[in-house]
Motif scaffolding. Structure first.
Motif, PDB file in Angstrom:
ATOM      1  N   VAL A  56       1.992 -45.758  -2.682  1.00 35.32           N
ATOM      2  CA  VAL A  56       1.809 -44.303  -2.663  1.00 35.32           C
ATOM      3  C   VAL A  56       2.959 -43.616  -3.404  1.00 35.32           C
ATOM      4  O   VAL A  56       2.736 -42.730  -4.229  1.00 35.32           O
ATOM      5  N   VAL A  57       4.179 -44.043  -3.115  1.00 34.26           N
ATOM      6  CA  VAL A  57       5.353 -43.454  -3.771  1.00 34.26           C
ATOM      7  C   VAL A  57       5.349 -43.771  -5.261  1.00 34.26           C
ATOM      8  O   VAL A  57       5.603 -42.892  -6.092  1.00 34.26           O
ATOM      9  N   LEU A  58       5.047 -45.017  -5.612  1.00 35.79           N
ATOM     10  CA  LEU A  58       4.989 -45.381  -7.031  1.00 35.79           C
ATOM     11  C   LEU A  58       3.933 -44.552  -7.748  1.00 35.79           C
ATOM     12  O   LEU A  58       4.176 -44.042  -8.843  1.00 35.79           O
ATOM     13  N   ALA A  59       2.786 -44.405  -7.144  1.00 34.49           N
ATOM     14  CA  ALA A  59       1.717 -43.607  -7.756  1.00 34.49           C
ATOM     15  C   ALA A  59       2.173 -42.163  -7.981  1.00 34.49           C
ATOM     16  O   ALA A  59       1.934 -41.595  -9.050  1.00 34.49           O
ATOM     17  N   ALA A  60       2.842 -41.591  -7.006  1.00 25.62           N
ATOM     18  CA  ALA A  60       3.329 -40.214  -7.143  1.00 25.62           C
ATOM     19  C   ALA A  60       4.358 -40.111  -8.264  1.00 25.62           C
ATOM     20  O   ALA A  60       4.303 -39.195  -9.086  1.00 25.62           O
ATOM     21  N   LYS A  61       5.283 -41.074  -8.320  1.00 23.81           N
ATOM     22  CA  LYS A  61       6.317 -41.057  -9.360  1.00 23.81           C
ATOM     23  C   LYS A  61       5.723 -41.268 -10.748  1.00 23.81           C
ATOM     24  O   LYS A  61       6.246 -40.753 -11.727  1.00 23.81           O
ATOM     25  N   ALA A  62       4.649 -42.038 -10.831  1.00 23.97           N
ATOM     26  CA  ALA A  62       4.002 -42.325 -12.114  1.00 23.97           C
ATOM     27  C   ALA A  62       2.886 -41.333 -12.433  1.00 23.97           C
ATOM     28  O   ALA A  62       2.197 -41.474 -13.446  1.00 23.97           O
ATOM     29  N   ASP A  63       2.711 -40.356 -11.547  1.00 27.51           N
ATOM     30  CA  ASP A  63       1.687 -39.324 -11.722  1.00 27.51           C
ATOM     31  C   ASP A  63       0.296 -39.930 -11.904  1.00 27.51           C
ATOM     32  O   ASP A  63      -0.431 -39.624 -12.855  1.00 27.51           O
TER      33      ASP A  63
ATOM     34  N   ARG B 100      -4.879 -45.706  -5.562  1.00 24.53           N
ATOM     35  CA  ARG B 100      -5.918 -46.736  -5.747  1.00 24.53           C
ATOM     36  C   ARG B 100      -5.805 -47.403  -7.117  1.00 24.53           C
ATOM     37  O   ARG B 100      -6.107 -48.584  -7.258  1.00 24.53           O
ATOM     38  N   TYR B 101      -5.354 -46.638  -8.097  1.00 19.53           N
ATOM     39  CA  TYR B 101      -5.161 -47.197  -9.440  1.00 19.53           C
ATOM     40  C   TYR B 101      -4.015 -48.207  -9.411  1.00 19.53           C
ATOM     41  O   TYR B 101      -4.131 -49.300  -9.964  1.00 19.53           O
ATOM     42  N   ILE B 102      -2.924 -47.872  -8.729  1.00 20.39           N
ATOM     43  CA  ILE B 102      -1.797 -48.796  -8.579  1.00 20.39           C
ATOM     44  C   ILE B 102      -2.263 -50.046  -7.840  1.00 20.39           C
ATOM     45  O   ILE B 102      -1.933 -51.171  -8.239  1.00 20.39           O
ATOM     46  N   GLN B 103      -3.034 -49.873  -6.786  1.00 24.95           N
ATOM     47  CA  GLN B 103      -3.560 -51.025  -6.035  1.00 24.95           C
ATOM     48  C   GLN B 103      -4.377 -51.935  -6.943  1.00 24.95           C
ATOM     49  O   GLN B 103      -4.224 -53.156  -6.900  1.00 24.95           O
ATOM     50  N   SER B 104      -5.242 -51.356  -7.751  1.00 24.33           N
ATOM     51  CA  SER B 104      -6.103 -52.178  -8.604  1.00 24.33           C
ATOM     52  C   SER B 104      -5.315 -52.857  -9.721  1.00 24.33           C
ATOM     53  O   SER B 104      -5.644 -53.966 -10.126  1.00 24.33           O
ATOM     54  N   ILE B 105      -4.244 -52.215 -10.195  1.00 25.29           N
ATOM     55  CA  ILE B 105      -3.386 -52.850 -11.199  1.00 25.29           C
ATOM     56  C   ILE B 105      -2.662 -54.041 -10.574  1.00 25.29           C
ATOM     57  O   ILE B 105      -2.629 -55.136 -11.138  1.00 25.29           O
TER      58      ILE B 105
ATOM     59  N   ARG C 125       4.831 -44.737 -17.641  1.00 24.40           N
ATOM     60  CA  ARG C 125       5.188 -43.977 -16.436  1.00 24.40           C
ATOM     61  C   ARG C 125       5.561 -44.901 -15.281  1.00 24.40           C
ATOM     62  O   ARG C 125       6.487 -44.607 -14.519  1.00 24.40           O
ATOM     63  N   ILE C 126       4.839 -45.995 -15.133  1.00 30.00           N
ATOM     64  CA  ILE C 126       5.160 -46.967 -14.071  1.00 30.00           C
ATOM     65  C   ILE C 126       6.543 -47.565 -14.322  1.00 30.00           C
ATOM     66  O   ILE C 126       7.352 -47.658 -13.398  1.00 30.00           O
ATOM     67  N   ALA C 127       6.802 -47.951 -15.558  1.00 31.67           N
ATOM     68  CA  ALA C 127       8.115 -48.518 -15.896  1.00 31.67           C
ATOM     69  C   ALA C 127       9.222 -47.511 -15.606  1.00 31.67           C
ATOM     70  O   ALA C 127      10.259 -47.861 -15.023  1.00 31.67           O
ATOM     71  N   GLN C 128       9.008 -46.263 -15.990  1.00 25.57           N
ATOM     72  CA  GLN C 128      10.005 -45.218 -15.726  1.00 25.57           C
ATOM     73  C   GLN C 128      10.218 -45.040 -14.225  1.00 25.57           C
ATOM     74  O   GLN C 128      11.351 -44.917 -13.767  1.00 25.57           O
ATOM     75  N   ALA C 129       9.140 -45.046 -13.467  1.00 20.51           N
ATOM     76  CA  ALA C 129       9.234 -44.888 -12.014  1.00 20.51           C
ATOM     77  C   ALA C 129       9.995 -46.048 -11.370  1.00 20.51           C
ATOM     78  O   ALA C 129      10.700 -45.861 -10.374  1.00 20.51           O
TER      79      ALA C 129
END
Length: 74
Positions: free
Chosen positions: A27-34, A38-43, A57-61
């Motif tokens: 949840v926190v990663l998703a928020a930081k990566a905007d 569920r997208y983070i979960q599927s990745i 964005r994920i790398a930056q987060a």
């Protein structure tokens, strides 16, 4: 040349690993990566591959470089 399946596996594994090192939830990663949790979960499950912008964005987060997302795990 590395297969698409291997790159997807590395990406999923590295996102999960670095997220856990940072002690943040999906949840926190998703928020930081905007993006969506569920997208983070599927990745992380290896079901989806993010586009370039979301990977960035994920790398930056996670405070890592994009190429680190694709490194072979030790």
């Amino acid at each position: 040349m590395i297969s698409t399946e291997e790159l997807t596996r590395r990406l999923a594994s590295n996102i999960r690993r670095y997220r856990k090192v940072k002690k943040i939830t999906q949840v926190v990663l998703a928020a930081k990566a905007d993006t969506d949790e569920r997208y983070i979960q599927s990745i992380e499950a290896g079901d989806r591959v993010p586009g370039v912008i979301i990977a960035y964005r994920i790398a930056q987060a996670l405070e890592i470089s994009v190429d680190t997302l694709f490194e072979e795990s030790e």
